[in-house]
Design a protein around this motif. Structure first.
Motif, PDB file in Angstrom:
ATOM      1  N   TRP A 102       2.407 -14.203   0.120  1.00  0.00           N
ATOM      2  CA  TRP A 102       2.836 -15.279   1.004  1.00  0.00           C
ATOM      3  C   TRP A 102       1.965 -16.522   0.833  1.00  0.00           C
ATOM      4  CZ3 TRP A 102       3.350 -11.308   5.482  1.00  0.00           C
ATOM      5  CH2 TRP A 102       4.682 -10.861   5.570  1.00  0.00           C
ATOM      6  N   LEU A 103       0.659 -16.335   0.762  1.00  0.00           N
ATOM      7  CA  LEU A 103      -0.237 -17.487   0.647  1.00  0.00           C
ATOM      8  C   LEU A 103      -0.034 -18.223  -0.670  1.00  0.00           C
ATOM      9  CD1 LEU A 103      -3.585 -16.117   2.127  1.00  0.00           C
ATOM     10  CD2 LEU A 103      -1.962 -17.682   3.199  1.00  0.00           C
ATOM     11  N   ASP A 104       0.387 -17.509  -1.690  1.00  0.00           N
ATOM     12  CA  ASP A 104       0.628 -18.136  -2.991  1.00  0.00           C
ATOM     13  C   ASP A 104       2.011 -18.758  -3.093  1.00  0.00           C
ATOM     14  OD1 ASP A 104      -1.864 -17.454  -3.880  1.00  0.00           O
ATOM     15  OD2 ASP A 104      -1.213 -15.615  -4.906  1.00  0.00           O
ATOM     16  N   SER A 142      -9.959 -15.519   3.935  1.00  0.00           N
ATOM     17  CA  SER A 142      -9.726 -14.759   2.707  1.00  0.00           C
ATOM     18  C   SER A 142      -8.628 -13.751   2.993  1.00  0.00           C
ATOM     19  CB  SER A 142     -11.004 -14.028   2.264  1.00  0.00           C
ATOM     20  OG  SER A 142     -11.346 -13.009   3.200  1.00  0.00           O
ATOM     21  N   VAL A 143      -8.072 -13.180   1.950  1.00  0.00           N
ATOM     22  CA  VAL A 143      -7.049 -12.152   2.147  1.00  0.00           C
ATOM     23  C   VAL A 143      -7.635 -10.975   2.916  1.00  0.00           C
ATOM     24  CG1 VAL A 143      -5.585 -10.464   0.972  1.00  0.00           C
ATOM     25  CG2 VAL A 143      -5.693 -12.820   0.137  1.00  0.00           C
ATOM     26  N   ASP A 154      -1.647  -7.198  -0.406  1.00  0.00           N
ATOM     27  CA  ASP A 154      -0.882  -7.814  -1.493  1.00  0.00           C
ATOM     28  C   ASP A 154       0.227  -8.708  -0.939  1.00  0.00           C
ATOM     29  OD1 ASP A 154      -2.421  -6.599  -3.401  1.00  0.00           O
ATOM     30  OD2 ASP A 154      -1.049  -4.915  -3.701  1.00  0.00           O
ATOM     31  N   GLN A 155       0.830  -8.293   0.168  1.00  0.00           N
ATOM     32  CA  GLN A 155       1.879  -9.107   0.771  1.00  0.00           C
ATOM     33  C   GLN A 155       1.301 -10.407   1.324  1.00  0.00           C
ATOM     34  OE1 GLN A 155       5.628  -8.653   1.310  1.00  0.00           O
ATOM     35  NE2 GLN A 155       4.876 -10.762   1.283  1.00  0.00           N
ATOM     36  N   ILE A 156       0.124 -10.314   1.952  1.00  0.00           N
ATOM     37  CA  ILE A 156      -0.533 -11.520   2.464  1.00  0.00           C
ATOM     38  C   ILE A 156      -0.817 -12.483   1.315  1.00  0.00           C
ATOM     39  CG2 ILE A 156      -2.666 -12.398   3.500  1.00  0.00           C
ATOM     40  CD1 ILE A 156      -2.728  -9.870   5.221  1.00  0.00           C
TER      41      ILE A 156
END
Length: 292
Positions: free
Chosen positions: A130-132, A111-112, A125-127
């Motif tokens: 990137w995942l999106d 999870s984030v 939010d940055q993670i």
């Protein structure tokens, strides 16, 4: 009960054609990486495989590869030592921090929030952004995420590889991150982009999935042996102590707090070695570490 023995000899065998020869075309590489991932998925569904331990063992190898990518190679034994005896306030050093990031990344369901714990210097939010970033089939999405992170943080291959493996796990419906890309990608591969990077990811996943299957089968055999000798251990707290070996890559006797004392813990570990259930990992007379 922890001492119930699962049958490790019934694990599905990897078809020989997956590893036979060297695939020459991108389409065939993609086909084989998909076949290897499918087989790995079957292996991960087997109760005989100690999955937490498998992730921990692969996390160590991934950290070893990432440290090498950054130009300061460390052996697995050195990475173990860097974190095994840390006290509050101690620094594990740059290589140790990479290892800790991988360990934290695989410990909890992906999870984030969990990835933020593994990568505390990066905003949640940055993670998520990137995942999106990646779209399409699992490996294509994985390569896209890898490229996006490396574009923003070219000097942090470990961060990029952790998040790329997280994207792969999410795409495949796995609950946890399983280190794969770091095991198969070379340093030069991290400078590639677009189609070349996707092809490198397919090759890396093919090689790493084969390695993970073999490691899973080996750990299943070793775990079965540990469970077999479990009833012979009469020490108070033995069951809780044995459980630690089934989830941790390396165990220091001082961490076996269910036993009566540090001395009792050392004798317990030596007994397991004598029974052929665990191995001493350091070759030292003091500050020893044990694992199956």
């Amino acid at each position: 009960m922890i001492y119930a023995t699962d049958s490790f000899d019934k694990l599905p065998h990897l078809p020989a054609w997956v590893t036979a020869g060297r695939p020459e075309t991108p389409e065939y590489v993609a086909f084989l990486s998909g076949a290897a991932l499918n087989h790995l998925h079957l292996v991960l569904s087997q109760h005989a495989v100690p999955q937490t331990l498998l992730r921990a063992r692969l996390a160590l190898r991934a950290a070893e590869a990432c440290v090498t990518h950054q130009g300061r190679p460390k052996r697995a034994s050195e990475l173990r030592d860097a974190v095994a005896f840390l006290q509050p306030g101690d620094s594990s050093g740059p290589a140790g921090e990479i290892y800790l990031s991988w360990r934290r990344a695989v410990e909890r369901p992906a999870s984030v929030k969990a990835l933020r714990r593994a990568l505390p210097e990066i905003d949640a939010d940055q993670i998520a952004t990137w995942l999106d970033a990646g779209q399409g089939p699992p490996v294509a999405r994985t390569a896209f995420v890898l490229q996006a992170v490396l574009a923003d943080r070219p000097r942090e291959p470990a961060t990029a590889l952790i998040l790329a493996d997280a994207a792969l796990a999410q795409s495949l419906g796995w609950n946890h991150v399983l280190p794969l890309l770091a095991l198969g990608l070379r340093r030069a591969d991290l400078r590639k982009s677009d189609e070349e990077l996707r092809l490198a990811c397919h090759r890396a996943i093919l090689a790493a999935a084969v390695e993970a299957v073999r490691e899973g089968a080996d750990l299943a055999r070793r775990a079965a042996r540990l469970k077999e000798v479990g009833p012979k251990l009469r020490a108070k707290g033995a069951e809780e102590a044995v459980a630690q070996f089934l989830i941790r890559d390396a165990v220091a006797p001082t961490s076996l707090t269910s036993l009566r004392s540090d001395r009792a813990a050392r004798r317990f570990c030596e007994r397991l070695v004598d029974l052929g259930a665990v191995r001493e990992l350091t070759g030292r007379d003091t500050f020893r570490l044990y694992g199956i």
